[in-house]
Each structure stands twice: as C-alpha cells, then as structure tokens.
Design an enzyme around this catalytic site. Structure first.
Site, PDB file in Angstrom:
ATOM      1  CG  ASP A  81      -2.239   0.681   1.004  1.00  0.00           C
ATOM      2  OD1 ASP A  81      -2.360   1.413  -0.001  1.00  0.00           O
ATOM      3  OD2 ASP A  81      -3.146   0.512   1.834  1.00  0.00           O
ATOM      4  CG  HIS A 108      -9.120  -0.296  -4.083  1.00  0.00           C
ATOM      5  ND1 HIS A 108     -10.125   0.516  -3.627  1.00  0.00           N
ATOM      6  CD2 HIS A 108      -8.018   0.016  -3.337  1.00  0.00           C
ATOM      7  CE1 HIS A 108      -9.669   1.280  -2.648  1.00  0.00           C
ATOM      8  NE2 HIS A 108      -8.394   1.002  -2.458  1.00  0.00           N
TER       9      HIS A 108
HETATM   10  C1  HEM Z   1      -9.305  -1.696   4.240  1.00  0.00           C
HETATM   11  C2  HEM Z   1      -9.542  -0.835   3.272  1.00  0.00           C
HETATM   12  C3  HEM Z   1      -8.598  -0.611   2.115  1.00  0.00           C
HETATM   13  C4  HEM Z   1      -7.635  -1.423   1.585  1.00  0.00           C
HETATM   14  C5  HEM Z   1      -7.261  -2.833   2.004  1.00  0.00           C
HETATM   15  C6  HEM Z   1      -7.015  -0.684   0.507  1.00  0.00           C
HETATM   16  C7  HEM Z   1      -5.958  -1.156  -0.261  1.00  0.00           C
HETATM   17  C8  HEM Z   1      -5.315  -0.445  -1.243  1.00  0.00           C
HETATM   18  C9  HEM Z   1      -4.180  -0.914  -1.986  1.00  0.00           C
HETATM   19  C10 HEM Z   1      -3.510  -2.267  -1.807  1.00  0.00           C
HETATM   20  C11 HEM Z   1      -3.832   0.061  -2.856  1.00  0.00           C
HETATM   21  C12 HEM Z   1      -2.689   0.019  -3.869  1.00  0.00           C
HETATM   22  C13 HEM Z   1      -1.488   0.764  -3.401  1.00  0.00           C
HETATM   23  C14 HEM Z   1      -1.325   2.133  -4.000  1.00  0.00           C
HETATM   24  O1  HEM Z   1      -1.647   2.346  -5.175  1.00  0.00           O
HETATM   25  O2  HEM Z   1      -0.887   3.019  -3.257  1.00  0.00           O
HETATM   26  C15 HEM Z   1      -4.752   1.157  -2.666  1.00  0.00           C
HETATM   27  C16 HEM Z   1      -4.733   2.346  -3.365  1.00  0.00           C
HETATM   28  C17 HEM Z   1      -5.655   3.361  -3.199  1.00  0.00           C
HETATM   29  N1  HEM Z   1      -6.735   3.365  -2.342  1.00  0.00           N
HETATM   30 FE1  HEM Z   1      -7.220   1.937  -1.026  1.00  0.00          FE
HETATM   31  N2  HEM Z   1      -7.627   0.535   0.393  1.00  0.00           N
HETATM   32  C18 HEM Z   1      -8.596   0.617   1.353  1.00  0.00           C
HETATM   33  C19 HEM Z   1      -9.444   1.684   1.577  1.00  0.00           C
HETATM   34  C20 HEM Z   1      -9.529   2.790   0.782  1.00  0.00           C
HETATM   35  C21 HEM Z   1     -10.517   3.838   0.935  1.00  0.00           C
HETATM   36  C22 HEM Z   1     -11.615   3.873   1.993  1.00  0.00           C
HETATM   37  C23 HEM Z   1     -10.265   4.759  -0.039  1.00  0.00           C
HETATM   38  C24 HEM Z   1     -11.004   6.040  -0.356  1.00  0.00           C
HETATM   39  C25 HEM Z   1     -12.320   6.126  -0.287  1.00  0.00           C
HETATM   40  C26 HEM Z   1      -9.114   4.295  -0.787  1.00  0.00           C
HETATM   41  C27 HEM Z   1      -8.513   4.971  -1.828  1.00  0.00           C
HETATM   42  C28 HEM Z   1      -7.384   4.565  -2.497  1.00  0.00           C
HETATM   43  C29 HEM Z   1      -6.706   5.377  -3.487  1.00  0.00           C
HETATM   44  C30 HEM Z   1      -7.081   6.787  -3.939  1.00  0.00           C
HETATM   45  C31 HEM Z   1      -5.621   4.611  -3.934  1.00  0.00           C
HETATM   46  C32 HEM Z   1      -4.587   5.027  -4.978  1.00  0.00           C
HETATM   47  C33 HEM Z   1      -5.103   4.831  -6.375  1.00  0.00           C
HETATM   48  C34 HEM Z   1      -4.116   5.339  -7.399  1.00  0.00           C
HETATM   49  O3  HEM Z   1      -3.576   6.425  -7.186  1.00  0.00           O
HETATM   50  O4  HEM Z   1      -3.878   4.665  -8.396  1.00  0.00           O
HETATM   51  N3  HEM Z   1      -8.699   3.094  -0.265  1.00  0.00           N
HETATM   52  N4  HEM Z   1      -5.653   0.824  -1.676  1.00  0.00           N
END
Ligand code: HEM
Ligand SMILES: *[C@@H]1O[C@H](CO)[C@@H](O)[C@H](O)[C@H]1NC(C)=O
Ligand SMILES: *[C@@H]1O[C@H](CO)[C@@H](O)[C@H](O)[C@H]1NC(C)=O
Ligand SMILES: *[C@@H]1O[C@H](CO)[C@@H](O)[C@H](O)[C@H]1NC(C)=O
Ligand SMILES: *[C@@H]1O[C@H](CO)[C@@H](O)[C@H](O)[C@H]1NC(C)=O
Length: 508
Positions: A231, A371
């Site tokens: 992450d 996601h």
């Molecule tokens: C337990 C809950 C969550 C898990 C397990 C999770 C997991 C991840 C993972 C593995 C990544 C990829 C790593 C990265 O690109 O930095 C990621 C990216 C991201 N997540 Fe989550 N996330 C969670 C909750 C959330 C929530 C609640 C939001 C917003 C509403 C969110 C927004 C984002 C965004 C904006 C990115 C980057 C996307 C990009 O720039 O390409 N995440 N998340």
C-alpha cells in the site's frame, strides 16, 4: 530499505560511523532532540519523502510554510507504529490553556518529520471534530458540510450497512478530537500519551473515549495491508512539497491544504489556512474470508495453475499485485522487480501509449472495477488528469490488529479484529474521501455503465455486490460477491489545524 535520509542525517550531524554505532538515544520525553534513524518506514516501492532541502526549496516557490503544517498531513502511509487517542473535552477554558502549555510544544510539523535529525522520539498531531470546535466555542463555518454534520449523521452517504457494526464511540457526536502519536515503537507512543495524560490530569479537562493502535506489518510485509498488497504507492505529489515520480498525480497544495492555491472554497476563516480535513475510518478486513473467496474462484485460463488463477483474481480486484506491480503493466503474473521500483510502478494511465483516453471497452489488462482504477481512473476520464479530476486525497492510514493466526487461516473465519485505520487528508471531504467512496467505489456505473462495485471497498449497504470485468477471458461474466471483505466500524471527520491556528484560535 532505502538509506538516503539516514546518511544525510549522519553527515548533517558531523558524526563518524563509530560514534553512530555507539550513540544512544537521549529520551527526554518529548522535546526536540536528534535522532539517528527515522521513526517512519520507507519501503522500496513507495516514493521516498523529499529531503528537507528539496522540500524547503519546493515550498519556497509556492510560499508554503512547512513548519506551519502538521506533520502527518503530507507524508502518506509511512507510519511504523501509531496510536489514535479519541477524546472529549470536558472543560473548554482549561483545555485551551492545557493545549498551549502541554500539547502544542509537542506538536510535530512537516519540517520536523521530514528531517530525520529533527524528528522527536514520538511525533504528535491533533485534530478536532465539528462538535470539538463547538465545545471550544469556535463557531466559524469551515465550509465543509460533511465535516459539519460529522460522520455518524452523514453515514448514509457511505452505504455502510447501518451503524450497528460501528464502534459505539463513533456512533454519535461525542468525539471532540483525536491525538495521533507516531513512533518506531508503540511503547514510545504510549509513554508520550501517559505523559500528556498526567499533565492533563491537573486540569481535568479531557476524557478518553476510545483508542486504537496501528502498526506496520512485520518483516517482508512492512508497508502491505492485511490482505497482503503493498500500500501507499500512489499518493499524489503535492506541489510545494514533492517532485512527482512518473505517473504520480500532481496536485496543487490547495487540494489537500485549506486556503492554499487550488482550494476551491473561498469562504473559510483565515485561521483555517494550512489545515486539512482528516477522514478517519476503522475498516475491519476479513482476511481468511477474502483468501477463501480467491481460492474458490480462480480465474481459469489455459496457462495458469489454480493458485495462479486465484492470485490473478486478487490482483485484478485491487489493480495491483501483492508486490505493488500494477496489473495494467503486468497482466497475468506478478512482477516483483516492477513492484519494487517507484520510478516504474506508478507509470501508467490505462490508455495506450500516446493516447489521452483509455479504451472504454477493454479491461483485459485491468478491470474498470479494480480498487485503484475506481479510486483514480486516470485516462478513463481523459488526460491531463488535473483537468478532469480534483478528487485526490493523501492516504495516511496504517494497519491495525494482529497477523492472521494459523487456526484462523485454517477455519476460513476471522476471530480477532484486524484491518486498516484509514486516514485520508483533503481540503474538501465531499470532493475527496466521500466522493471516492460514494460516487466512484459504491457506484456500479462508474466509470462506465454496468462495470460494478469496487470489490475491495465498494459498499452496497451489506447486500451482495456485482462486480464485472474481473475475468480477463470473459468480460461479460459478472461475479457476485455475497459478503463484504471490508466491514466499516465507523469513524469521524476531523480538521487538523495549522500550528499557528493551534497557537492562537485553539489556545487563547
Ligand atoms: C481496508 C480498506 C482498504 C484497503 C485494504 C485498501 C488497499 C489499497 C491498496 C492495496 C492500494 C494500492 C497501493 C497504492 O496504489 O498506493 C490502494 C490504493 C488506493 N486506495 Fe485503497 N484501500 C482501502 C481503503 C480505501 C478507501 C476507503 C479509499 C477512499 C475512499 C481508498 C482509496 C485509495 C486510493 C485513492 C488509492 C490510490 C489509487 C491510485 O492512485 O492509483 N482506499 N488501496
Ligand atoms: C511558519 O510557521 C511557523 C509555525 O506556525 C511560524 O512560527 C513561522 O513564523 C512561520 N514562518 C513564516 C515565514 O511565516
Ligand atoms: C464564545 O465566543 C463568542 C465570540 O467569539 C463570545 O462572545 C462568547 O462569550 C463566547 N462564549 C463562551 C462561553 O466562551
Ligand atoms: C476453508 O476453505 C477451503 C477453500 O474453499 C476449503 O478447502 C476448506 O475445507 C475450508 N475449511 C473449513 C474448515 O471450512
Ligand atoms: C461469458 O460469460 C457469460 C455470462 O456468465 C456467459 O453467458 C457466456 O457464455 C460466457 N462466454 C464465454 C465465451 O465463455
């Protein structure tokens, strides 16, 4: 582990290696003193923080005062250990004076956190809910209706299955603020909290309502969330702080910081400048259940083993492999070398090279519902991204809860709670966190009609969620996910004021 900041700090102090090895840490509780190793983590795949020199130079071109901005806001998911202490204010006048004498001297600025030699043993930040501002008789309208209502009153917008699963303290408006302690050990976070509590006991002006401890996962899982995926790779580069790496979104400071260039709300009180809204969510993750789903539903293609098919399903749900490698660049198997390279692992748009719009029908390399594609659609909305989207947040959360035990893994059932202590910073909750959750992740018709829910965070009030595009061999095959792998335990919206506001508005 990267070691740049380490050596910079070493030379900055004029120490030789021998002295470094024998140097012991002088712990005077809280005040400024030199450290020899960062309290933050810096996994290879995540962009490193800028050096203090680079950050200061970038800040001066935009007139940003990094010493006025609380340290947690811009640094992203780099905490090693963190303690969230949620409190109520029981005596406003005494609290304001204790804020000035006890809390403010310990508050850690961005400048301090970026410069390893100036880091305290434990970093401290503070943020307030709307009811906390009310309790302090701070009546200015901060210009953010989600914040004003609070997360509980506003919960329907997030599609949580009601609030019965919420931590009881979040189900209401009694939380006035949160102290965020960050360090390299939880013992240090706890001893700083104890020191503050002892000092505050004299004023009897604060009561503890709830606390949550988070920790980066151990060993090779450092920086990975509990499902196992790396992450904190893709956070926006905030102008005036960082230089962007290839593929990183570039945002004006005002998309994250109130009152700076790019903040579209013009009616805020002047003291709110350099603050940021903090959306906190305690998101429980059902890890054995998630793993069983992958085991039971492998993507079947001629060239993959069953295990590889399960791994591919998980990667397509996230949009990245566990290593961090994006599925768009590595569509069938993980590529750990790509995952570990911050100059390459974010360098893609979902469009073909040279194109400014992604093909609206092709999800062979990455599902529209993945996601990271739901929460940052890049060329799905057309490039340049800055003209099509101001929905960026700085994610600064940390995993909480223990590792999965052997017996939990075997039983396919979560027995002890674990998950993500989600922290998102933005200058506008409605266009930031809430927009991503509500209008993108929870919307089966974003970014194109019928693509389905975000299979990771998409919420349908607890009802089954249809997700399309996960099977690269048949894009019309939908998968219905019967249970949520992420269960909201609630949270609150806070405002993290500037240090000058803490020194004036909040303490006099
Ligand atoms: C337990 C809950 C969550 C898990 C397990 C999770 C997991 C991840 C993972 C593995 C990544 C990829 C790593 C990265 O690109 O930095 C990621 C990216 C991201 N997540 Fe989550 N996330 C969670 C909750 C959330 C929530 C609640 C939001 C917003 C509403 C969110 C927004 C984002 C965004 C904006 C990115 C980057 C996307 C990009 O720039 O390409 N995440 N998340
Ligand atoms: C930057 O912010 C700090 C902390 O609020 C303050 O002491 C300092 O005077 C500010 N510097 C400038 C140049 O405004
Ligand atoms: C609250 O603030 C207002 C104006 O800022 C002031 O007139 C009033 O006396 C204050 N009330 C309390 C209880 O401090
Ligand atoms: C756990 O799930 C796996 C995969 O579906 C299955 O083979 C195993 O029998 C399940 N174990 C239990 C105790 O239900
Ligand atoms: C693709 O999936 C749809 C829906 O499940 C199904 O009706 C169709 O037969 C599948 N096509 C192929 C080529 O397997």
């Amino acid at each position: 582990m990267k070691s740049t900041s380490f050596s910079v700090a070493l030379f900055g102090l004029g120490l030789c290696a021998t002295q470094f090895v024998s140097a012991s840490v002088i712990d005077d509780g809280h005040s400024l003193h030199r450290r020899d190793a960062s309290i933050l983590i810096d996994p290879d795949a995540q962009p490193s923080l800028p050096s203090i020199g680079a950050a200061t130079a970038a800040a001066s071109t935009l007139g940003l005062n990094l010493t006025n901005i609380q340290g947690d806001i811009l640094i992203g998911m780099k905490k090693n250990k963190e303690l969230f202490f949620f409190f109520g204010i029981t005596n406003a006048a005494k609290f304001k004076s204790a804020l000035k004498s006890v809390i403010l001297p310990r508050i850690t600025s961005t400048t301090q956190l970026v410069d390893v030699s100036k880091q305290p043993q434990t970093a401290l930040n503070i943020a307030f809910s709307q009811t906390g501002l009310n309790a302090l008789n701070i009546t200015d309208d901060l210009g953010d209706t989600a914040f004003t209502q609070g997360q509980f009153a506003n919960a329907a917008n997030l599609n949580d299955p009601g609030t019965a699963n919420w931590v009881p303290q979040f189900a209401g408006t009694s939380i006035h603020g949160v102290l965020l302690f960050a360090s390299d050990t939880l013992a240090k976070c706890e001893s700083d909290l104890t020191a503050i509590q002892l000092a505050l006991a004299k004023c009897a002006c604060v009561k503890e309502l709830y606390r949550l401890e988070g920790a980066a996962r151990p060993g090779s899982q450092q920086g990975h969330e509990h499902f196992g995926f790396l992450d904190g790779i893709s956070n926006p580069a905030v102008q005036g702080f960082q230089t962007p790496l290839p593929g990183q979104a570039v945002v004006p400071p005002g998309e994250i910081l109130v009152g700076e260039t790019g903040d579209t709300v013009t009616t805020r009180p002047t003291w709110a400048k350099d603050g940021s809204f903090l959306a906190f969510r305690q998101l429980k993750q059902l890890v054995p259940e998630f793993n069983k789903f992958l085991t039971d539903n492998p993507i079947r293609t001629a060239n993959l083993t069953r295990q590889q098919g399960s791994d591919l399903l998980g990667a397509r749900m996230v949009g990245r492999w566990k290593s961090g490698a994006p599925v768009f660049l590595s569509p069938t198997v993980d590529n750990p070398k790509l995952g570990a390279d911050p100059s390459k692992n974010n360098d893609f748009t979902y469009a073909a090279p040279g194109e400014t719009v992604a093909d609206p029908t092709d999800q062979t390399k990455c599902p529209f519902s993945a996601h990271i594609r739901k929460t940052r659609p890049r060329a799905d909305l057309g490039l340049p991204e800055s003209s099509s989207s101001n929905h960026h947040i700085v994610r600064g959360g940390i995993p909480y809860g223990p590792e999965v035990s052997a017996s939990e893994a075997k039983s396919n059932k979560t027995k002890t709670e674990r998950g993500l202590a989600f922290v998102g910073y933005q200058s506008n909750i409605l266009t930031g966190f809430q927009f991503l959750q509500r209008f993108w992740a929870n919307n089966p018709n974003f970014v194109h009609g019928g693509v389905g829910f975000d299979p990771i965070i998409g919420a349908n009030k607890g009802a089954p969620r249809i997700v399309n595009g996960l099977d690269p061999t048949n894009s019309t095959r939908g998968i219905t996910i019967m249970t949520d792998f992420i269960v909201s335990r609630g949270g609150e919206y806070f405002f993290s004021p500037s240090i000058s506001a803490l020194a004036t508005k909040f303490s006099t």
